[in-house]
Design a protein around this motif. Sequence first.
Motif, PDB file in Angstrom:
ATOM      1  N   TYR A  87       0.841  -1.032   0.020  1.00  0.00           N
ATOM      2  CA  TYR A  87       0.009   0.020  -0.030  1.00  0.00           C
ATOM      3  C   TYR A  87       0.835   1.194  -0.054  1.00  0.00           C
ATOM      4  O   TYR A  87       1.717   1.310   0.622  1.00  0.00           O
ATOM      5  CB  TYR A  87      -0.897  -0.031   1.092  1.00  0.00           C
ATOM      6  CG  TYR A  87      -1.876  -0.917   1.261  1.00  0.00           C
ATOM      7  CD1 TYR A  87      -3.207  -0.576   0.328  1.00  0.00           C
ATOM      8  CD2 TYR A  87      -1.963  -2.246   1.774  1.00  0.00           C
ATOM      9  CE1 TYR A  87      -4.393  -1.447   0.200  1.00  0.00           C
ATOM     10  CE2 TYR A  87      -2.905  -3.150   1.711  1.00  0.00           C
ATOM     11  CZ  TYR A  87      -4.213  -2.652   0.872  1.00  0.00           C
ATOM     12  OH  TYR A  87      -4.968  -3.617   0.862  1.00  0.00           O
ATOM     13  N   ILE A  88       0.400   2.025  -0.946  1.00  0.00           N
ATOM     14  CA  ILE A  88       1.229   3.338  -0.788  1.00  0.00           C
ATOM     15  C   ILE A  88       0.333   4.557  -0.444  1.00  0.00           C
ATOM     16  O   ILE A  88      -0.559   4.646  -1.221  1.00  0.00           O
ATOM     17  CB  ILE A  88       1.707   3.688  -2.412  1.00  0.00           C
ATOM     18  CG1 ILE A  88       2.731   2.405  -2.816  1.00  0.00           C
ATOM     19  CG2 ILE A  88       2.622   4.756  -2.272  1.00  0.00           C
ATOM     20  CD1 ILE A  88       2.966   2.897  -4.307  1.00  0.00           C
ATOM     21  N   ALA A  89       0.714   5.267   0.273  1.00  0.00           N
ATOM     22  CA  ALA A  89      -0.053   6.464   0.814  1.00  0.00           C
ATOM     23  C   ALA A  89       0.746   7.559   0.548  1.00  0.00           C
ATOM     24  O   ALA A  89       1.767   7.906   0.393  1.00  0.00           O
ATOM     25  CB  ALA A  89      -0.108   6.550   2.622  1.00  0.00           C
ATOM     26  N   LEU A  90      -0.418   8.566  -0.280  1.00  0.00           N
ATOM     27  CA  LEU A  90       0.406   9.907  -1.151  1.00  0.00           C
ATOM     28  C   LEU A  90      -0.126  11.020  -0.161  1.00  0.00           C
ATOM     29  O   LEU A  90      -1.524  11.027   0.133  1.00  0.00           O
ATOM     30  CB  LEU A  90      -0.280   9.531  -2.408  1.00  0.00           C
ATOM     31  CG  LEU A  90       0.466   8.792  -3.497  1.00  0.00           C
ATOM     32  CD1 LEU A  90      -0.062   7.463  -3.377  1.00  0.00           C
ATOM     33  CD2 LEU A  90       0.004   9.509  -4.872  1.00  0.00           C
ATOM     34  N   THR A  91       0.691  11.882   0.046  1.00  0.00           N
ATOM     35  CA  THR A  91       0.226  13.260   0.306  1.00  0.00           C
ATOM     36  C   THR A  91       0.354  14.153  -0.962  1.00  0.00           C
ATOM     37  O   THR A  91       1.167  14.045  -1.635  1.00  0.00           O
ATOM     38  CB  THR A  91       1.021  13.828   1.476  1.00  0.00           C
ATOM     39  OG1 THR A  91       0.984  12.915   2.516  1.00  0.00           O
ATOM     40  CG2 THR A  91       0.681  15.286   1.826  1.00  0.00           C
TER      41      THR A  91
END
Length: 168
Positions: A87-91
Motif C-alpha cells: 500500500y502506498i499512501a500519498l500526500t
Amino acid sequence: MSQETGATPGAAGGTGRSAGPLDDVDRRILRELVADARISIRTLAERVHVSRTNAYARVERLLRDGVLTGFTARVAPEPAGLGTSAYIALTIEQNTWREVSAELAQVRYIEHAALLSGEHDVLALVRAPDNATLRDVVLDRVQSIAGVLSTRTWLVFEEFDGTLSPWA
C-alpha cells in the motif's frame, strides 16, 4: 446533467443518491454472484428460491441501479506472478486530486486507489512482480506525478478476506 445517461445530479451511479434498500432476496442474489459471477440465471433462481424471470429482473435492476457494477474474474496475485504487494499512501497538493488520480490510473501495477480523509490524501494498492519493480513504481512513476508531495509505503505480508463481509 450527464451526457452518457441523461441522469440528473443525485441519481445513482456515484453522484450522491443511493438506490433503494435491498431486500433479503437481493442480498442473497448478491451473495451468490460474489461467490460465482458465472452462475446461470437458472441456477441463481434455484439457489435464492425465486423464478427465473424474477431473478433476471432483479439482476437487471441491480445493474441499472448501480448496485452491481459488472462481473469480473478474481485473480490470485502470487500465482499470477505478482508476488509483491504494498500500500502506498500519498500526500498531494491541495486541489490536484483529479490530475493525480488520472495519472495514477495509468501507472502499471496499481490495482486500486482511493481518496482519503486524514493524514494522507490517497491510498493505492500496488501488486508487482518483485521488490525492484515496486521500487520503480514508487520512486520513478508515482513520485514523479505532478502534485504528489510525498509517499509512504507499507509491504503486505499476508492478505485475507473478512468472514463477516455483507456479501459472504
